[in-house]
Design a protein around this motif. Structure first.
Motif, PDB file in Angstrom:
ATOM      1  N   VAL A 136      24.245   5.171  54.826  1.00 27.27           N
ATOM      2  CA  VAL A 136      23.869   3.935  54.142  1.00 27.27           C
ATOM      3  C   VAL A 136      23.104   4.300  52.875  1.00 27.27           C
ATOM      4  CG1 VAL A 136      22.578   1.780  54.283  1.00 27.27           C
ATOM      5  CG2 VAL A 136      23.757   2.660  56.307  1.00 27.27           C
ATOM      6  N   ALA A 137      23.697   4.042  51.723  1.00 25.64           N
ATOM      7  CA  ALA A 137      23.038   4.282  50.439  1.00 25.64           C
ATOM      8  C   ALA A 137      22.414   2.979  49.956  1.00 25.64           C
ATOM      9  CB  ALA A 137      24.041   4.806  49.418  1.00 25.64           C
TER      10      ALA A 137
ATOM     11  N   MET B 207      34.902   6.704  49.375  1.00 24.96           N
ATOM     12  CA  MET B 207      33.687   5.913  49.536  1.00 24.96           C
ATOM     13  C   MET B 207      33.340   5.852  51.013  1.00 24.96           C
ATOM     14  SD  MET B 207      35.144   2.013  48.942  1.00 24.96           S
ATOM     15  CE  MET B 207      33.571   1.237  49.314  1.00 24.96           C
ATOM     16  N   ASP B 208      32.092   5.511  51.316  1.00 26.58           N
ATOM     17  CA  ASP B 208      31.634   5.454  52.707  1.00 26.58           C
ATOM     18  C   ASP B 208      32.162   4.196  53.379  1.00 26.58           C
ATOM     19  OD1 ASP B 208      30.171   7.833  52.578  1.00 26.58           O
ATOM     20  OD2 ASP B 208      28.448   6.815  51.685  1.00 26.58           O
TER      21      ASP B 208
ATOM     22  N   LEU C 160      27.163  -0.555  51.229  1.00 30.51           N
ATOM     23  CA  LEU C 160      27.581  -0.927  52.582  1.00 30.51           C
ATOM     24  C   LEU C 160      28.292  -2.270  52.573  1.00 30.51           C
ATOM     25  CD1 LEU C 160      27.562  -0.573  55.677  1.00 30.51           C
ATOM     26  CD2 LEU C 160      25.321  -1.690  55.687  1.00 30.51           C
ATOM     27  N   LEU C 161      27.762  -3.234  51.834  1.00 35.20           N
ATOM     28  CA  LEU C 161      28.388  -4.554  51.785  1.00 35.20           C
ATOM     29  C   LEU C 161      29.720  -4.499  51.043  1.00 35.20           C
ATOM     30  CD1 LEU C 161      25.340  -6.918  51.138  1.00 35.20           C
ATOM     31  CD2 LEU C 161      26.436  -6.315  53.292  1.00 35.20           C
TER      32      LEU C 161
ATOM     33  N   ASP D 159      14.656  -1.191  54.660  1.00 36.79           N
ATOM     34  CA  ASP D 159      15.012  -1.550  53.289  1.00 36.79           C
ATOM     35  C   ASP D 159      16.327  -2.325  53.253  1.00 36.79           C
ATOM     36  OD1 ASP D 159      12.759  -0.339  52.319  1.00 36.79           O
ATOM     37  OD2 ASP D 159      13.748   1.541  51.792  1.00 36.79           O
ATOM     38  N   LEU D 160      17.273  -1.903  54.095  1.00 36.64           N
ATOM     39  CA  LEU D 160      18.568  -2.581  54.131  1.00 36.64           C
ATOM     40  C   LEU D 160      18.401  -4.033  54.569  1.00 36.64           C
ATOM     41  CD1 LEU D 160      21.693  -2.582  54.063  1.00 36.64           C
ATOM     42  CD2 LEU D 160      21.637  -1.744  56.420  1.00 36.64           C
TER      43      LEU D 160
END
Length: 735
Positions: free
Chosen positions: A42-43, A225-226, A300-301, A510-511
């Protein structure tokens, strides 16, 4: 355009089929050659936790996936790991594991930084394993090879369990059983609806083909990409559901046309021009709603929006091209009985007559039911999951429990404090470092603070801070805020030190904070898109506004059920959970976008029929009864298929997958029954002609769309001139 596309595909069915099969084979071959990649990384650009990670990674180069634990444990009645025989077995295991492919280093019970990896009673410890591959590329084969290399420890009676990313790779399970169960349930529904095995099998074939294209595509995108595993699973759920449902809508129309004597090729073309166009509209609505997640500004979104969007686009493309080709090839073998779409005197027609006869008597109880179901949602809080929420049979849960029992609940989610100094430190005893460490140790909620690690140039220091609470405990998130807002500023103000707080719990905090901040604009965007699309489709502000509000009520009720089952734990054991679990922030956000998009399917299908009937005779209540009577069976079949597919994913051990399964299934049930069966007909009966009210200035601005009609002349001739229906002064009717 749609008629032309459908006609061309129907005239060259074998070429179209060959092209799609070639594409499918190419996608599968590419995945077999390059592999499918998912990542739980998760960035969080711009966050404090991301800054801590970036600074630490620069100053303290580590292995590609960080240190991963291999947990060693002996029962209380057995000899501890410090016994001679056990210690010898552990040393042999460390040497054997070091020889496994991708392993670059193995650290024993005491690493160079002084972190103890052995419990006080000596019965639990772990080896730290460095690997040359990132976590996203770890496979169950690598984990199995490492566990196999631990044979000396196993032979000495030591229980060996992989933890961290090694456990995640070992525990990753395909969802093929869920898909199989969903397909079987869908087949039963389709057999009842069509009473024709070939017609019942066709939607399943289309759904599986869509899945066969979507999953390889996402696996390949994962190299760039993740892509989280939850994203792939949601894509499979949505792709399979809409793929079958879209085909169901189109096949129903095709069979009706065939029953009316329309030739096969023409029926296929007109199906694409009518129901195919509705599919394109509904699919576009889903993708547009998912695009709202991009307002969150989080990678992530982006990934979670992309995954189901790819699945929906694949289903749309198949229905607009391959389906007319298959309809032309199968022709009469699909049958011509208009079973699902025919208007019957009983069933949904009877429900509609009851509703329009007493709209207030039906509307108020329905609203009360949705409000009651939504009450638990007032207690919804965004949290995080950890390995302690996994099934007890998984390696991740076993390793988590043993480490928590041996070293404390916070050991599984340490925080990381990174301190950039204005001048190099004189050593670990530098007053600036010892002072900051002392403040951290005094903070409430901190169990221990490890020794300071200094970078080569002495300008950067970091500490591992172990909380007293588990990673998913809300108290840990509170500790993160407390350290950032009070402890760290108090210890470094005026010193020129720049301090960041990171680690997995901080990143998850933070997320959730970022999602909570961005949720209002995302919700507003999705609501606006849904209302705008319905306004374009039906040229009625009240219909668009009413649909948005009703969908919001259904989503609120689904949130309430989600909160009651998962956060409050009511019925958690029934779906395979040990008890309450926290709900990650991205789950309700993604559910909101998906559900608003999916609800457009049923809304468009129902309102198109009502609008067409109203334009024929100008009687709203009669149009509602006939419209719900004709579309109700198809909507019911489509909803049953969706629910079957979603609930089949409860077989997964992943709590997040279970959340999506329960949440989406409940929302679809409410949408297809309470909303479409009661709220829509009741509100339309109350509004009567106001349903189609449109200001003249807005009528001039809006384009003229015909969502459901296939543009065939004989259908146009059936509709009388709309001006024959009285119009209130200053208002205009749908042209």
């Amino acid at each position: 355009m749609f008629a032309t596309l459908g006609r061309r595909c129907a005239r060259s069915p074998k070429r179209v089929l060959a092209a799609w099969l070639l594409l499918l084979v190419t996608a599968v071959a590419a995945v077999l050659a390059y592999g499918a990649v998912t990542s739980e990384t998760v960035a969080l650009p711009g966050s404090d936790s991301q800054a801590a990670k970036d600074v630490a990674d620069t100053a303290f180069p580590a292995s590609a996936s960080g240190r991963q634990p291999l947990v060693l444990h002996t029962p209380a009645q057995a000899a501890p790991l410090t016994a001679d025989a056990q210690r010898t077995a552990v040393d042999e295991t460390a040497r054997a594991v070091a020889k496994v492919a991708h392993v670059t280093a193995v650290t024993g019970f005491l690493d160079p930084a002084g972190h103890s990896a052995l419990s006080a009673d000596g019965h639990t410890g772990y080896l730290s394993i460095d690997l040359d591959v990132p976590a996203r590329d770890l496979t169950s084969g690598t984990t199995a090879a490492i566990v196999a290399a631990a044979a000396p420890a196993t032979a000495a009676g030591i229980e060996v369990t992989p933890g961290g990313f090694l456990a995640a790779a070992a525990d990753k399970q395909p969802t093929r059983y869920s898909e199989l169960v969903g397909l079987v349930a869908a087949l039963l529904v389709l057999l009842v609806a069509f009473r024709n095995p070939i017609a019942a099998a066709l939607p399943l074939v289309m759904g599986v083909l869509g899945l066969g294209l979507t999953l390889p595509a996402l696996g390949l995108i994962g190299h760039r990409m993740d892509i989280p595993s939850a994203g792939e699973t949601v894509a499979a759920m949505i792709g399979l559901g809409v793929g079958i449902d879209y085909t169901l809508f189109c096949l129903t129309r095709f069979r009706e046309l065939r029953a009316a004597g329309v030739p096969v090729e023409e029926a296929a073309a007109r199906t694409t021009a009518g129901s195919g166009k509705s599919v394109a509209f509904a699919g576009t609505a889903v993708v547009a709603a998912l695009a709202g997640l991009c307002l969150g500004g989080l990678p992530l979104l982006y990934a979670l929006a992309l995954c189901p969007a790819v699945a929906v686009l694949a289903a749309m493309a198949l229905n607009l091209t391959l389906l007319p080709a298959l309809l032309a090839l199968l022709g009469g073998r699909l049958g011509s009985a208009p079973a699902p779409g025919a208007d019957r005197p009983g069933g949904w027609s009877a429900v509609a007559r009851t509703v329009v006869a007493g709209p207030w008597r039906c509307l108020l109880p329905a609203l009360a039911v949705l409000a009651l179901l939504a009450v638990p949602a007032t207690r919804l809080t965004l949290g995080q999951l950890d390995a302690g929420d996994n099934a007890t049979t998984t390696a991740g849960r076993t390793a988590y429990d043993r480490l928590a029992d041996a070293f404390g609940p916070g050991f599984n989610g340490p925080l990381q404090v990174v301190d950039t100094l204005p001048t190099p430190a004189s050593g670990a005893g530098d007053q600036r470092l010892t002072g900051l460490a002392a403040e951290l140790r005094r903070a409430d909620g901190v169990a221990s603070v490890g020794p300071a690690e200094l970078s080569a140039d002495g300008r950067l220091a970091r500490w591992q801070v172990v909380p007293t609470t588990a990673p998913a405990d809300p108290a840990t998130a509170a500790l993160v805020h407390r350290l950032r807002e009070h402890t760290l500023p108090a210890a470094t103000t005026g010193t020129g030190q720049v301090v960041h707080l990171g680690g997995t719990p901080a990143a998850q905090t933070d997320l959730n904070d970022r999602i909570a901040d961005r949720m209002p604009p995302i919700v507003a965007f999705v609501l606006g898109v849904a209302a705008l699309l319905l306004l374009l489709a039906f040229r009625s502000p009240l219909v668009a506004l009413k649909a948005a509000v009703m969908n919001l009520l259904a989503v609120g009720a689904a949130y309430g059920i989600l909160t009651a089952v998962f956060q409050l734990g009511h019925g958690a054991a029934v779906i395979g959970l040990d008890g309450p679990v926290h709900i990650p922030g991205f789950v309700p956000l993604l559910m909101f976008a998906v559900l608003f998009g999916l609800s457009m399917d049923y809304e468009v299908f129902l309102l198109s029929a009502v609008r067409e009937l109203y334009l024929r005779h100008g009687d709203t209540r009669r149009a509602v009864v006939s419209g719900l009577g004709s579309t109700g069976p198809v909507i019911t079949s489509a909803a049953l298929i969706m629910v079957s597919v979603f609930l089949s994913y409860l077989l997964s051990d992943d709590p997040v997958v279970k959340m999506f399964g329960i949440g989406l299934a409940c929302a679809v049930v409410l949408d297809a029954t309470v909303v479409r069966g009661i709220l829509v007909p009741a509100s339309m009966a109350l509004l009567d002609r106001g349903n189609w009210w449109l200001p003249r200035w807005l009528a001039r601005l809006l384009p003229h769309l015909d969502i459901e009609g296939d543009g065939h002349p004989e259908n146009e001739e059936e509709l009388p001139a709309v001006e024959a229906v009285p119009v209130p002064l200053g208002l205009t009717r749908l042209p």
